[in-house]
Design a protein around this motif. Structure first.
Motif, short mmCIF file in Angstrom:
data_model
loop_
_atom_site.label_atom_id
_atom_site.label_comp_id
_atom_site.label_asym_id
_atom_site.label_seq_id
_atom_site.Cartn_x
_atom_site.Cartn_y
_atom_site.Cartn_z
N ALA A 37 0.86 -1.19 0.00
CA ALA A 37 0.00 0.00 0.00
C ALA A 37 0.89 1.23 0.00
N ILE A 38 0.51 2.21 -0.80
CA ILE A 38 1.20 3.50 -0.82
C ILE A 38 0.18 4.56 -0.42
N ILE A 39 0.48 5.26 0.64
CA ILE A 39 -0.36 6.37 1.09
C ILE A 39 0.21 7.63 0.45
N ALA A 40 -0.57 8.24 -0.44
CA ALA A 40 -0.12 9.43 -1.16
C ALA A 40 -0.63 10.68 -0.44
N ILE A 41 0.31 11.60 -0.18
CA ILE A 41 0.03 12.77 0.66
C ILE A 41 0.32 14.04 -0.15
N HIS A 42 -0.72 14.80 -0.44
CA HIS A 42 -0.64 15.95 -1.34
C HIS A 42 0.11 17.14 -0.75
N HIS A 113 3.21 -3.98 8.31
CA HIS A 113 3.89 -2.68 8.39
C HIS A 113 4.94 -2.53 7.31
N ARG A 114 5.70 -3.57 7.04
CA ARG A 114 6.81 -3.49 6.07
C ARG A 114 6.32 -3.31 4.64
N ASN A 115 5.03 -3.49 4.40
CA ASN A 115 4.47 -3.33 3.05
C ASN A 115 3.64 -2.06 2.91
N ILE A 116 3.79 -1.16 3.87
CA ILE A 116 3.09 0.13 3.83
C ILE A 116 4.14 1.22 3.59
N PHE A 117 3.84 2.08 2.62
CA PHE A 117 4.76 3.17 2.26
C PHE A 117 3.98 4.48 2.25
N ARG A 134 8.15 10.06 14.93
CA ARG A 134 7.48 10.02 16.24
C ARG A 134 6.77 8.70 16.52
N GLN A 135 6.84 7.76 15.58
CA GLN A 135 6.07 6.53 15.72
C GLN A 135 6.83 5.45 16.48
N GLU A 136 6.06 4.57 17.10
CA GLU A 136 6.63 3.45 17.84
C GLU A 136 6.67 2.20 16.97
N PHE A 137 6.73 2.40 15.66
CA PHE A 137 6.81 1.31 14.70
C PHE A 137 7.50 1.82 13.44
N SER A 138 7.98 0.90 12.65
CA SER A 138 8.54 1.22 11.35
C SER A 138 7.55 0.76 10.28
N ILE A 139 7.66 1.38 9.11
CA ILE A 139 6.90 0.93 7.95
C ILE A 139 7.91 0.63 6.85
N GLY A 140 7.43 0.18 5.70
CA GLY A 140 8.31 -0.17 4.60
C GLY A 140 9.20 0.98 4.17
N GLY A 141 8.64 2.17 4.12
CA GLY A 141 9.44 3.32 3.75
C GLY A 141 8.63 4.57 3.53
N ILE A 142 9.35 5.69 3.49
CA ILE A 142 8.73 6.97 3.14
C ILE A 142 9.49 7.53 1.95
N ILE A 143 8.76 8.24 1.10
CA ILE A 143 9.34 8.89 -0.07
C ILE A 143 8.93 10.36 -0.05
#
Length: 184
Positions: A37-42, A113-117, A134-143
């Protein structure tokens, strides 16, 4: 779907992507489960549709694109992820709530979590960086694309060791006339 006004949550599915408009989106709203999943943020003054073309240009297989919309009205139009000013301070809690809710919804729908970007452009890039440290977890990545960190000394103090495994692909063009690449 008018990007400037809406009264309730609205999801439009097309081409393996969802446009999310947050206003009391029911917690049970299901989304298509793919491997990633990719969360796109405008950007500032953007809306849930602003980055929709990326899902068509970047045809990642087994990837669900989630397009979210900033909770604060921007002037003259569109939406923002931050509200306020340097003198009175900045409000961003609603934006963090949207991201937390979106990630939790993805987890509840079978994503790891590792498959969320998160992919953010300009102000959206700022939000991705400010949020993940600030999160208490990691995700796959941020771009973060063409973003910046407003208060670098505060940013360093706020980091949480538990998010350190989040990969970061920082992108910034040298000819950006709005945000200098040195700010990224």
């Amino acid at each position: 779907m008018d990007g400037d006004n809406f009264d309730s949550a609205e999801i439009v599915e097309s081409c393996c992507c969802n446009l999310f408009r947050w206003n009391n989106l029911p917690r049970t709203q299901s989304i298509k489960t793919n491997k990633r999943a990719i969360i796109a943020i405008h950007w500032w003054t953007g809306n849930a549709k602003s980055l929709n073309s990326l899902s068509k240009q970047w045809r990642f297989l087994e990837t669900n694109w989630i397009f979210i919309e900033g909770p604060y009205k921007a002037k003259p139009k569109g939406f923002s992820w931050f509200n306020g000013n340097d003198q009175d301070g900045w409000e961003y809690e609603k934006s963090f709530d949207i991201l937390n809710y979106t990630i939790q919804n993805l987890i509840e729908n079978g994503y790891r979590h590792r498959n969320i970007f998160m992919l953010g452009f300009s102000q959206g890039a700022c939000l991705t960086m400010e949020f993940i440290i600030r999160q208490e977890f990691s995700i796959g990545g941020i771009i973060p694309i063409s973003g910046f960190i407003k208060n670098k000394s505060y940013f360093k103090k706020e980091k949480n060791i538990l998010s350190r495994d989040t990969a970061v692909l920082l992108i910034h063009g040298e000819k950006d006339h709005i945000i200098n690449a040195k700010e990224s």
